[in-house]
Design a protein around this motif. Structure first.
Motif, PDB file in Angstrom:
ATOM      1  N   ARG A  91      34.482  67.725 104.601  1.00  0.00           N
ATOM      2  CA  ARG A  91      34.786  66.526 105.385  1.00  0.00           C
ATOM      3  C   ARG A  91      33.553  65.641 105.554  1.00  0.00           C
ATOM      4  N   GLU A  92      32.433  66.252 105.901  1.00  0.00           N
ATOM      5  CA  GLU A  92      31.222  65.466 106.116  1.00  0.00           C
ATOM      6  C   GLU A  92      30.734  64.842 104.820  1.00  0.00           C
ATOM      7  N   SER A  93      30.832  65.564 103.734  1.00  0.00           N
ATOM      8  CA  SER A  93      30.404  65.024 102.438  1.00  0.00           C
ATOM      9  C   SER A  93      31.260  63.834 102.034  1.00  0.00           C
ATOM     10  N   PHE A  94      32.552  63.903 102.356  1.00  0.00           N
ATOM     11  CA  PHE A  94      33.436  62.775 102.048  1.00  0.00           C
ATOM     12  C   PHE A  94      33.022  61.535 102.842  1.00  0.00           C
ATOM     13  N   ILE A  95      32.749  61.705 104.126  1.00  0.00           N
ATOM     14  CA  ILE A  95      32.332  60.583 104.965  1.00  0.00           C
ATOM     15  C   ILE A  95      31.010  60.010 104.463  1.00  0.00           C
ATOM     16  N   LEU A  96      30.063  60.885 104.142  1.00  0.00           N
ATOM     17  CA  LEU A  96      28.767  60.423 103.642  1.00  0.00           C
ATOM     18  C   LEU A  96      28.905  59.684 102.314  1.00  0.00           C
ATOM     19  N   SER A  97      29.831  60.140 101.476  1.00  0.00           N
ATOM     20  CA  SER A  97      30.029  59.463 100.186  1.00  0.00           C
ATOM     21  C   SER A  97      30.588  58.060 100.393  1.00  0.00           C
ATOM     22  N   LEU A  98      31.458  57.887 101.392  1.00  0.00           N
ATOM     23  CA  LEU A  98      31.979  56.547 101.690  1.00  0.00           C
ATOM     24  C   LEU A  98      30.873  55.634 102.204  1.00  0.00           C
ATOM     25  N   ILE A  99      30.015  56.166 103.073  1.00  0.00           N
ATOM     26  CA  ILE A  99      28.911  55.355 103.610  1.00  0.00           C
ATOM     27  C   ILE A  99      27.923  54.993 102.501  1.00  0.00           C
ATOM     28  N   ALA A 100      27.622  55.963 101.640  1.00  0.00           N
ATOM     29  CA  ALA A 100      26.685  55.710 100.537  1.00  0.00           C
ATOM     30  C   ALA A 100      27.200  54.611  99.619  1.00  0.00           C
ATOM     31  N   ASN A 101      28.491  54.646  99.314  1.00  0.00           N
ATOM     32  CA  ASN A 101      29.046  53.619  98.429  1.00  0.00           C
ATOM     33  C   ASN A 101      29.206  52.284  99.135  1.00  0.00           C
ATOM     34  N   ALA A 102      29.333  52.315 100.456  1.00  0.00           N
ATOM     35  CA  ALA A 102      29.316  51.058 101.211  1.00  0.00           C
ATOM     36  C   ALA A 102      27.961  50.368 101.050  1.00  0.00           C
ATOM     37  N   ILE A 103      26.896  51.173 101.045  1.00  0.00           N
ATOM     38  CA  ILE A 103      25.552  50.624 100.810  1.00  0.00           C
ATOM     39  C   ILE A 103      25.481  49.971  99.430  1.00  0.00           C
ATOM     40  N   LEU A 104      26.014  50.664  98.436  1.00  0.00           N
ATOM     41  CA  LEU A 104      25.978  50.144  97.067  1.00  0.00           C
ATOM     42  C   LEU A 104      26.762  48.836  96.949  1.00  0.00           C
ATOM     43  N   VAL A 105      27.909  48.784  97.608  1.00  0.00           N
ATOM     44  CA  VAL A 105      28.708  47.553  97.595  1.00  0.00           C
ATOM     45  C   VAL A 105      27.912  46.408  98.207  1.00  0.00           C
ATOM     46  N   PHE A 106      27.289  46.673  99.341  1.00  0.00           N
ATOM     47  CA  PHE A 106      26.498  45.640 100.012  1.00  0.00           C
ATOM     48  C   PHE A 106      25.375  45.142  99.099  1.00  0.00           C
ATOM     49  N   VAL A 107      24.668  46.064  98.471  1.00  0.00           N
ATOM     50  CA  VAL A 107      23.543  45.697  97.604  1.00  0.00           C
ATOM     51  C   VAL A 107      24.022  44.862  96.424  1.00  0.00           C
ATOM     52  N   TYR A 108      25.082  45.338  95.758  1.00  0.00           N
ATOM     53  CA  TYR A 108      25.595  44.585  94.605  1.00  0.00           C
ATOM     54  C   TYR A 108      26.023  43.178  95.016  1.00  0.00           C
ATOM     55  N   ASN A 109      26.826  43.095  96.061  1.00  0.00           N
ATOM     56  CA  ASN A 109      27.364  41.797  96.453  1.00  0.00           C
ATOM     57  C   ASN A 109      26.265  40.800  96.818  1.00  0.00           C
ATOM     58  N   GLU A 110      25.319  41.232  97.640  1.00  0.00           N
ATOM     59  CA  GLU A 110      24.288  40.306  98.104  1.00  0.00           C
ATOM     60  C   GLU A 110      23.310  39.941  96.984  1.00  0.00           C
ATOM     61  N   VAL A 111      22.897  40.917  96.195  1.00  0.00           N
ATOM     62  CA  VAL A 111      21.920  40.643  95.132  1.00  0.00           C
ATOM     63  C   VAL A 111      22.515  39.737  94.064  1.00  0.00           C
ATOM     64  N   PHE A 112      23.703  40.062  93.583  1.00  0.00           N
ATOM     65  CA  PHE A 112      24.288  39.276  92.498  1.00  0.00           C
ATOM     66  C   PHE A 112      24.796  37.923  92.998  1.00  0.00           C
ATOM     67  N   SER A 113      25.114  37.848  94.286  1.00  0.00           N
ATOM     68  CA  SER A 113      25.480  36.553  94.856  1.00  0.00           C
ATOM     69  C   SER A 113      24.309  35.584  94.796  1.00  0.00           C
ATOM     70  N   THR A 114      23.106  36.093  94.989  1.00  0.00           N
ATOM     71  CA  THR A 114      21.910  35.251  94.959  1.00  0.00           C
ATOM     72  C   THR A 114      21.780  34.509  93.635  1.00  0.00           C
TER      73      THR A 114
END
Length: 722
Positions: free
Chosen positions: A31-54
């Motif tokens: 359960r904890e690994s699943f939650i952490l994987s969602l948070i980790a990929n949320a970080i990746l989404v944020f990075v991709y969106n903001e960097v490539f938006s620039t």
């Protein structure tokens, strides 16, 4: 399929967290690994969106490249860890035991399998199969995603619906990547569904963190699973479940941090708060008491130096998350969060404008009233009248615009934005006093005190809205843990005694969501209860005459604003007669034919606003050819996602839709200075339209009750600024 890259990234992240964990409890680790994987990929989404938006490169090509590289890198990292002995892939075999539900009681296995078969899998099907048809999603959530893709960036754009610009955006960031990778919106609902699954894992872990065993953890999950607003939100493209998931994670990792210091736990704790608030500001309000509690405990338990490091890291993460978005808001509105009052951009004001204990109590009672409705109009009227009488005695105007955005009423509406959580609310209400009789157990007591204080602060700082049952989800999620804790104090009480009735009572909401019905439960339930409308709203025409002819003995015609009220409340036998008459004249035709399995996708987009579909459908046949752009010339502040989506179901390569009428102050935006040329104009105001379009460039005008579609002889790039 590009979308599989996102799933692979989550799966591989899960594997790394699972294998890296030193926990012996298999289910806790999973359960904890699943939650952490969602948070980790949320970080990746944020990075991709903001960097490539620039670089104005938010598009399918860049998304596929980014997520392909991400999957390759995570895979390489996993193999590196394996070959260096940091993890052992053979440990994955243990996951088989979780699928076999090894070590769980037989009764609990039955509950879990039933939940999977009759709740989770059908909801997963709906999240993928059903067309996104939530009203708010069409107005701004998904509409802004279309603009981001068209512009290639996250910058503000010209619009008549300003909520598309300044309201929180993180849930839409997540949706954006699903659309870029899949080329459509079929997987957009998986963001809320994934948050739903993450929330079930989160509340069960939180229950464990507070000392509950297997039964209590499962009961907490079942309570949230069967919460009506939870069921309906889990398949929508709203943002509330996404925000609620991060809130639950924030509280869980906060308590976990108090148990043991860990850098991973600290980052998960702070990022959950940041992403939760970035999804919906109200998460910060519910989090205030918990934040104060955790801050005091960290300061006392780990001393000043560590507490200072936590504070600095919190500021950095919150600042890093919000800085780009706040900058966009500030450059346009002169304020980091929303347009200022008394400016051309002034919009709805959600925060309460005056405060006092009486006003807080008023809003608290009204928010409680949202969860008191039953499918019995007479009962709802009695409760409504009682709350109004209470306000009169308090000397508080019940619909004071300074503390209320919407007029108050007690109603029962099976709507995915406002369904009441009546049974769950009463269970929480009756269970709460049980904490007073617990000796010590201060972690649980402070946990519930913080949850209740969060609700009180929400009622103090925000105006009342009829749609707030979904905004209250963080409170109900905490309530799930509290109820499970109180129930588990009685060892002789079997979990099935509460879990099974809740699952039976809430099952109709899985299959009968009016926005995506698998079975026409809404109509069948109304028929069984002889539930008739207290007013028939029909402005005119043949349909109104038909209603008046057959139902004039029961309803007053004509009524105010096109709504014709019931003359008096009827008993069951009389209501059955009226129900049959309503069926004969077609009043329930929409309900009877709303099964999404037998419905064209273009119509499914409009289930939240069927009248728009009736007026737009005749126009669809006149929009022909690939890559034909449509200029949206709206006088009303409406979105157009459902119109564009309906076109996309008929044309293989639809063109772009953008507003061509908007406030001239928006021309300072770089995205407004780009040329947008169009072949058609869709309008909701014939007078304004006639003054805008040169007659010489009009090929044909197609009109319906609500819209006008202009086919142009030649492309136009003109705009109407006001």
């Amino acid at each position: 399929m590009g979308f599989c890259l996102l799933l692979l990234s989550v799966a591989l992240s899960f594997v790394i967290f699972f294998l890296s964990s030193s926990k012996n409890d298999l289910y806790t680790n999973a359960r904890e690994s699943f939650i952490l994987s969602l948070i980790a990929n949320a970080i990746l989404v944020f990075v991709y969106n903001e960097v490539f938006s620039t670089f104005n490169q938010l598009n399918t090509k860049s998304a596929v490249i980014f997520w392909s590289v991400t999957v390759i890198n995570i895979s390489a990292l996993l193999l590196y860890f394996h070959y260096t002995g940091k993890v052992h892939l053979s440990k994955l075999a243990a996951l088989r035991k979780t699928f076999q539900l090894s070590g769980l009681k037989t009764g609990n296995k039955i509950i879990i399998v039933s939940a999977l078969l009759f709740y989770i899998l059908p909801l997963l099907f709906l999240a993928v199969y059903a067309a996104p048809n939530n009203f708010d999603s069409h107005m701004y959530h998904l509409n802004r995603v279309l603009f981001w893709i068209n512009n290639g960036n996250l910058d503000h754009f010209p619009t008549v619906h300003l909520q598309q610009l300044y309201l929180n955006v993180f849930a839409e960031y997540l949706v954006l990547d699903t659309v870029l990778l899949s080329g459509g919106d079929h997987f957009a609902g998986l963001i809320q569904f994934g948050s739903f699954i993450g929330s079930l894992a989160g509340v069960s872990l939180l229950a464990k963190q507070l000392g509950l065993k297997q039964d209590g953890q499962l009961l907490a999950a079942v309570f949230l699973l069967t919460l009506p607003i939870s069921i309906l939100e889990s398949t929508s493209t709203q943002v509330d479940y996404c925000a609620c998931f991060f809130f639950i994670s924030f509280v869980y990792f906060g308590f976990k941090l108090l148990e043991k210091r860990s850098l991973l736990t600290l980052f998960a704790f702070l990022l959950s708060l940041s992403f939760g608030g970035f999804s919906k500001y109200t998460i910060f309000i519910f989090a205030i008491p918990f934040t104060a509690y955790f801050a005091i405990r960290i300061l006392v338990q780990y001393r000043f130096s560590y507490a200072l490091k936590v504070l600095v890291l919190a500021i950095v993460l919150l600042g890093g998350t919000f800085a780009p978005f706040f900058y966009r808001n500030y450059t346009l509105f002169g304020h980091i969060m929303s347009p200022l009052r008394n400016t051309v951009f002034a919009s709805e004001e959600l925060p309460a404008l005056k405060h006092s204990p009486l006003f807080t109590f008023s809003t608290l009672i009204k928010n409680a009233g949202l969860n008191l409705g039953l499918p019995d109009t007479r009962f709802n009227r009695i409760v409504d009248e009682g709350i109004r009488n209470l306000h009169e005695k308090m000397g508080v105007e019940i619909d004071d615009p300074d503390i209320s955005l919407d007029p108050f009423s007690v109603k029962y509406s099976v709507h995915e934005d406002m369904i009441p959580n009546t049974i769950h609310f009463w269970i929480i209400l009756f269970a709460s006093p049980g904490l007073l009789f617990l000796a010590r157990q201060w972690d649980v007591k402070w946990f519930w005190i913080c949850a209740v204080l969060g609700l009180i602060m929400f009622c103090t700082l925000m105006k009342f809205q009829l749609w707030s049952t979904r905004t209250q989800m963080p409170f109900f999620a905490m309530g799930a843990v509290m109820v499970a804790y109180i129930y588990s104090r009685k060892p002789q009480w079997k979990i099935a005694w509460m879990a099974i009735p809740l699952m039976l009572i809430s099952a109709p909401f899985v299959y009968g969501n009016p926005s995506k019905e698998l079975i026409s439960i809404n109509y069948l339930t109304r028929k069984l209860l002889a539930h008739i409308p207290i007013a028939i709203c029909e402005n005119g025409g043949a349909q109104r005459q038909l209603y008046q002819k057959h139902l004039g003995a029961y309803y007053d015609f004509p009524g105010e604003d096109g709504c014709h009220p019931l003359k008096k409340w009827l008993d069951y036998s009389e209501r059955k007669k009226v129900f049959d008459l309503l069926t004969q004249v077609g009043y329930y035709d929409q309900d009877r034919s709303s099964n999404i399995l037998n419905m064209d996708r273009d119509r499914a987009y409009f289930l939240s606003h069927p009248n728009d579909y009736l007026s737009f459908k005749p126009l669809l046949a006149h929009i022909k050819g690939d890559h034909k752009n449509v200029g949206v010339f709206f006088e009303n502040n409406n979105g157009f996602y459902h119109y564009w989506s309906a076109i996309a179901t008929k044309i293989k390569q639809p063109g772009t839709m953008e507003y061509i009428r908007y406030n001239q102050e928006l021309m300072v935006l770089p995205n407004a200075q780009k040329d947008f040329c169009y072949d058609y104009i869709l309008s909701d105001d014939p007078v304004l339209l006639a003054a805008f379009v040169p007659k010489a460039n009009i090929d044909t005008i197609y009109s319906t009750q609500l819209f006008q579609l202009v086919k142009l002889k030649n492309k136009s790039c003109d705009r109407s600024l006001f």
